[in-house]
Design a protein around this motif. Structure first.
Motif, PDB file in Angstrom:
ATOM      1  N   ILE A 160       2.666  -4.669   3.255  1.00 31.10           N
ATOM      2  CA  ILE A 160       3.801  -3.757   3.393  1.00 31.10           C
ATOM      3  C   ILE A 160       3.291  -2.353   3.048  1.00 31.10           C
ATOM      4  O   ILE A 160       2.550  -2.187   2.073  1.00 31.10           O
ATOM      5  N   VAL A 161       3.679  -1.367   3.854  1.00 30.88           N
ATOM      6  CA  VAL A 161       3.156  -0.010   3.650  1.00 30.88           C
ATOM      7  C   VAL A 161       4.305   0.988   3.603  1.00 30.88           C
ATOM      8  O   VAL A 161       5.271   0.871   4.372  1.00 30.88           O
ATOM      9  N   SER A 162       4.193   1.971   2.700  1.00 28.95           N
ATOM     10  CA  SER A 162       5.179   3.059   2.708  1.00 28.95           C
ATOM     11  C   SER A 162       4.474   4.403   2.850  1.00 28.95           C
ATOM     12  O   SER A 162       3.312   4.567   2.474  1.00 28.95           O
ATOM     13  N   ASP A 163       5.195   5.345   3.452  1.00 35.14           N
ATOM     14  CA  ASP A 163       4.708   6.714   3.591  1.00 35.14           C
ATOM     15  C   ASP A 163       5.944   7.574   3.836  1.00 35.14           C
ATOM     16  O   ASP A 163       7.067   7.051   3.900  1.00 35.14           O
ATOM     17  N   VAL A 164       5.728   8.879   3.946  1.00 37.92           N
ATOM     18  CA  VAL A 164       6.869   9.763   4.223  1.00 37.92           C
ATOM     19  C   VAL A 164       6.789  10.320   5.646  1.00 37.92           C
ATOM     20  O   VAL A 164       7.646  11.103   6.055  1.00 37.92           O
ATOM     21  N   VAL A 165       5.740   9.918   6.398  1.00 34.96           N
ATOM     22  CA  VAL A 165       5.551  10.427   7.765  1.00 34.96           C
ATOM     23  C   VAL A 165       5.652   9.260   8.751  1.00 34.96           C
ATOM     24  O   VAL A 165       4.854   8.317   8.685  1.00 34.96           O
ATOM     25  N   ASP A 201      -2.547   2.090  -4.882  1.00 32.97           N
ATOM     26  CA  ASP A 201      -2.074   3.476  -4.820  1.00 32.97           C
ATOM     27  C   ASP A 201      -3.005   4.296  -3.926  1.00 32.97           C
ATOM     28  O   ASP A 201      -4.071   4.720  -4.354  1.00 32.97           O
ATOM     29  N   ALA A 202      -2.599   4.499  -2.677  1.00 33.17           N
ATOM     30  CA  ALA A 202      -3.393   5.305  -1.746  1.00 33.17           C
ATOM     31  C   ALA A 202      -2.729   6.665  -1.539  1.00 33.17           C
ATOM     32  O   ALA A 202      -3.014   7.354  -0.564  1.00 33.17           O
ATOM     33  N   ALA A 203      -1.854   7.020  -2.457  1.00 33.83           N
ATOM     34  CA  ALA A 203      -1.180   8.320  -2.364  1.00 33.83           C
ATOM     35  C   ALA A 203      -1.574   9.198  -3.551  1.00 33.83           C
ATOM     36  O   ALA A 203      -1.918  10.372  -3.383  1.00 33.83           O
ATOM     37  N   GLY A 204      -1.555   8.613  -4.738  1.00 33.37           N
ATOM     38  CA  GLY A 204      -2.070   9.316  -5.914  1.00 33.37           C
ATOM     39  C   GLY A 204      -1.407  10.634  -6.225  1.00 33.37           C
ATOM     40  O   GLY A 204      -2.038  11.679  -6.173  1.00 33.37           O
ATOM     41  N   PHE A 205      -0.134  10.573  -6.563  1.00 31.24           N
ATOM     42  CA  PHE A 205       0.567  11.791  -7.009  1.00 31.24           C
ATOM     43  C   PHE A 205       1.071  11.546  -8.426  1.00 31.24           C
ATOM     44  O   PHE A 205       1.176  10.391  -8.857  1.00 31.24           O
ATOM     45  N   PRO A 206       1.375  12.621  -9.175  1.00 36.51           N
ATOM     46  CA  PRO A 206       1.906  12.376 -10.527  1.00 36.51           C
ATOM     47  C   PRO A 206       3.197  11.566 -10.378  1.00 36.51           C
ATOM     48  O   PRO A 206       4.092  11.960  -9.649  1.00 36.51           O
ATOM     49  N   GLY A 207       3.275  10.446 -10.992  1.00 37.81           N
ATOM     50  CA  GLY A 207       4.454   9.591 -10.827  1.00 37.81           C
ATOM     51  C   GLY A 207       4.181   8.355  -9.985  1.00 37.81           C
ATOM     52  O   GLY A 207       4.977   7.424  -9.985  1.00 37.81           O
ATOM     53  N   SER A 208       3.060   8.328  -9.253  1.00 37.98           N
ATOM     54  CA  SER A 208       2.821   7.144  -8.416  1.00 37.98           C
ATOM     55  C   SER A 208       2.508   5.914  -9.268  1.00 37.98           C
ATOM     56  O   SER A 208       2.964   4.807  -8.944  1.00 37.98           O
ATOM     57  N   LEU A 209       1.766   6.084 -10.353  1.00 36.47           N
ATOM     58  CA  LEU A 209       1.444   4.925 -11.199  1.00 36.47           C
ATOM     59  C   LEU A 209       2.693   4.355 -11.888  1.00 36.47           C
ATOM     60  O   LEU A 209       2.934   3.142 -11.826  1.00 36.47           O
ATOM     61  N   PRO A 210       3.528   5.198 -12.537  1.00 40.71           N
ATOM     62  CA  PRO A 210       4.774   4.635 -13.091  1.00 40.71           C
ATOM     63  C   PRO A 210       5.636   3.970 -12.015  1.00 40.71           C
ATOM     64  O   PRO A 210       6.237   2.918 -12.271  1.00 40.71           O
ATOM     65  N   LEU A 211       5.654   4.537 -10.826  1.00 39.01           N
ATOM     66  CA  LEU A 211       6.426   3.937  -9.723  1.00 39.01           C
ATOM     67  C   LEU A 211       5.918   2.520  -9.434  1.00 39.01           C
ATOM     68  O   LEU A 211       6.711   1.578  -9.296  1.00 39.01           O
ATOM     69  N   LEU A 212       4.602   2.370  -9.381  1.00 43.69           N
ATOM     70  CA  LEU A 212       4.043   1.051  -9.065  1.00 43.69           C
ATOM     71  C   LEU A 212       4.245   0.057 -10.199  1.00 43.69           C
ATOM     72  O   LEU A 212       4.379  -1.143  -9.948  1.00 43.69           O
ATOM     73  N   THR A 213       4.309   0.523 -11.450  1.00 45.65           N
ATOM     74  CA  THR A 213       4.608  -0.415 -12.543  1.00 45.65           C
ATOM     75  C   THR A 213       6.058  -0.914 -12.415  1.00 45.65           C
ATOM     76  O   THR A 213       6.366  -2.020 -12.832  1.00 45.65           O
ATOM     77  N   ASP A 214       6.910  -0.121 -11.808  1.00 45.74           N
ATOM     78  CA  ASP A 214       8.284  -0.560 -11.532  1.00 45.74           C
ATOM     79  C   ASP A 214       8.333  -1.573 -10.398  1.00 45.74           C
ATOM     80  O   ASP A 214       9.034  -2.575 -10.472  1.00 45.74           O
ATOM     81  N   ILE A 251       0.866  -1.187   0.000  1.00 49.21           N
ATOM     82  CA  ILE A 251       0.000   0.000   0.000  1.00 49.21           C
ATOM     83  C   ILE A 251       0.896   1.229   0.000  1.00 49.21           C
ATOM     84  O   ILE A 251       1.704   1.429   0.916  1.00 49.21           O
ATOM     85  N   LEU A 252       0.759   2.043  -1.037  1.00 52.52           N
ATOM     86  CA  LEU A 252       1.527   3.281  -1.149  1.00 52.52           C
ATOM     87  C   LEU A 252       0.726   4.390  -0.467  1.00 52.52           C
ATOM     88  O   LEU A 252      -0.299   4.825  -0.987  1.00 52.52           O
ATOM     89  N   GLY A 253       1.175   4.802   0.718  1.00 51.42           N
ATOM     90  CA  GLY A 253       0.464   5.860   1.445  1.00 51.42           C
ATOM     91  C   GLY A 253      -0.275   5.335   2.659  1.00 51.42           C
ATOM     92  O   GLY A 253      -1.046   4.387   2.551  1.00 51.42           O
ATOM     93  N   ALA A 254      -0.013   5.930   3.824  1.00 50.13           N
ATOM     94  CA  ALA A 254      -0.657   5.485   5.067  1.00 50.13           C
ATOM     95  C   ALA A 254      -1.477   6.613   5.691  1.00 50.13           C
ATOM     96  O   ALA A 254      -1.554   6.761   6.902  1.00 50.13           O
ATOM     97  N   GLY A 255      -2.088   7.434   4.836  1.00 49.81           N
ATOM     98  CA  GLY A 255      -3.017   8.461   5.328  1.00 49.81           C
ATOM     99  C   GLY A 255      -4.342   7.811   5.700  1.00 49.81           C
ATOM    100  O   GLY A 255      -4.399   6.613   5.981  1.00 49.81           O
ATOM    101  N   ALA A 304      -7.007   7.363  -7.089  1.00 49.71           N
ATOM    102  CA  ALA A 304      -7.032   8.831  -7.062  1.00 49.71           C
ATOM    103  C   ALA A 304      -7.844   9.406  -8.215  1.00 49.71           C
ATOM    104  O   ALA A 304      -8.007   8.764  -9.253  1.00 49.71           O
ATOM    105  N   PHE A 305      -8.325  10.618  -8.022  1.00 53.52           N
ATOM    106  CA  PHE A 305      -8.955  11.403  -9.090  1.00 53.52           C
ATOM    107  C   PHE A 305      -7.946  12.432  -9.566  1.00 53.52           C
ATOM    108  O   PHE A 305      -8.176  13.627  -9.534  1.00 53.52           O
ATOM    109  N   LEU A 306      -6.800  11.920  -9.972  1.00 54.39           N
ATOM    110  CA  LEU A 306      -5.683  12.782 -10.337  1.00 54.39           C
ATOM    111  C   LEU A 306      -5.828  13.174 -11.796  1.00 54.39           C
ATOM    112  O   LEU A 306      -5.976  12.314 -12.655  1.00 54.39           O
ATOM    113  N   ASP A 307      -5.814  14.461 -12.037  1.00 53.46           N
ATOM    114  CA  ASP A 307      -6.023  14.964 -13.391  1.00 53.46           C
ATOM    115  C   ASP A 307      -4.725  15.045 -14.194  1.00 53.46           C
ATOM    116  O   ASP A 307      -4.724  14.871 -15.413  1.00 53.46           O
TER     117      ASP A 307
END
Ligand code: MN
Length: 338
Positions: free
Chosen positions: A189-194, A234-247, A167-171, A259-262
């Protein structure tokens, strides 16, 4: 009655209006008891929602009691505590015909495309109402809706106990996902920056946490799971999170976007093709209120403890100002109509 109207982005008005009337024989008048403020409500308020229209009464995490019923209503009676399903669907389009009303081609979401629950009364068809557990407070019960979103995501991911879930993001969303995914028995397994969020994730029973600000996310994940996670959400949804997860995701794995990321994210199609990744969206929820309420009633899942602030509905504008001020102690605000 009072209703909070978002006249246009950033313009909130508390207005005095008439109580809505039952129109159809299967309609129910619900007297609101509590309504949650969601991140998506904040987007609507700020004018950054790609789907909302104005003027709008927001609010889709909405619980109350039945105040009046149409003559053909059979599922609920006056006085019943209920949560209102946010989805209104057409019933005739392709997704509706295959049992997926949450992505109806003519989808109307309460509080987004049509008026929601930031008002003292609302009318909904009886099919939209689910009985609340008796031992759950109204302000805690608003969390059934965010939990249903997490259940939907886990069901879209088809998680089994053999999976290794990342899970990307622990908000707020990440934590609801952890609770929902724990029911599957998968390793998480969970990642976050906080760090504080990661400590909370750990307390919810995940096996490994990674602070991607301090540690090399890809290297750590490789250490914990050599082939990569079999499912990534993807529970973070920032530009770049999807390519990161494909890696990061294992060959033959599933990736769930929420995410509703435009903004566009440049994804290498090669990664999806070569690894045969399934990239799946997860939107709202499809009949998950019943599952969440059943899991709560069976003692399998905690709903309490997520709401950090309760404010009277009369102070709703103040609540949005508090969120804008960025107080880190605010995890979830519930508006109370008591
Ligand atoms: Mn929500």
């Amino acid at each position: 009655m009072k209703q909070l109207l978002t006249e246009k982005p950033k313009v909130l008005k508390m207005l005095e209006v008439d109580i809505p009337k039952i129109e159809k024989s299967t309609d129910v008048l619900v007297k609101m008891k509590a309504a949650g403020i969601c991140g998506s409500d904040v987007h609507i308020y700020h004018g950054t929602s790609p789907v909302a229209t104005y003027p709008r009464v927001m609010g889709h995490e909405i619980v109350g009691v039945v105040a009046e019923i149409g003559k053909d209503v059979t599922h609920v009676k006056i006085g019943d505590p209920v949560i209102v399903d946010q989805i209104v669907n057409c019933g005739t389009c392709y997704p509706c015909s295959i049992g997926r009303p949450n992505i109806c081609c003519n989808l109307k979401v309460r509080g987004v495309h049509i008026d929601g629950g930031y008002r003292e009364y609302l009318v909904a068809g009886e099919e939209a109402l689910h009985l609340l557990p008796r031992n759950l407070s109204f302000t805690d019960a608003v969390m059934i809706e965010p939990m249903s979103i997490a259940f939907q995501s886990c069901s879209r991911a088809e998680i089994t106990k053999e999976d290794i879930l990342f899970i990307l993001g622990a908000g707020a969303l990440g934590k609801s996902l952890i609770k929902a995914a724990r029911l599957t028995g998968a390793r998480i397994i969970v990642s976050d920056v906080v760090d504080e969020r990661l400590a909370e994730a750990k307390a919810l029973g995940v096996s490994e946490v990674i602070n991607s600000k301090k540690e090399d996310l890809a290297a750590k994940l490789k250490e914990y799971t050599p082939w990569g996670p079999t499912v990534s959400i993807d529970a973070a949804g920032f530009p770049g999170s999807l390519p990161l997860l494909t890696d990061l995701t294992c060959n033959a794995g599933r990736i769930i976007t929420m995410a509703f990321l435009d903004e566009p994210s440049p994804v290498q199609q090669f990664k999806i093709t070569a690894k045969e990744l399934d990239v799946r969206g997860s939107r709202l929820q499809n009949n998950k209120f019943k599952e969440v309420i059943a899991a709560y009633n069976e003692g399998k899942i905690a709903i309490e403890g997520a709401v950090s602030h309760v404010l009277p509905f009369a102070e709703a504008i103040k609540a949005f100002n508090m969120i804008d001020a960025g107080d880190p102690s605010i995890k979830k605000i519930a508006l109370s109509f008591e």
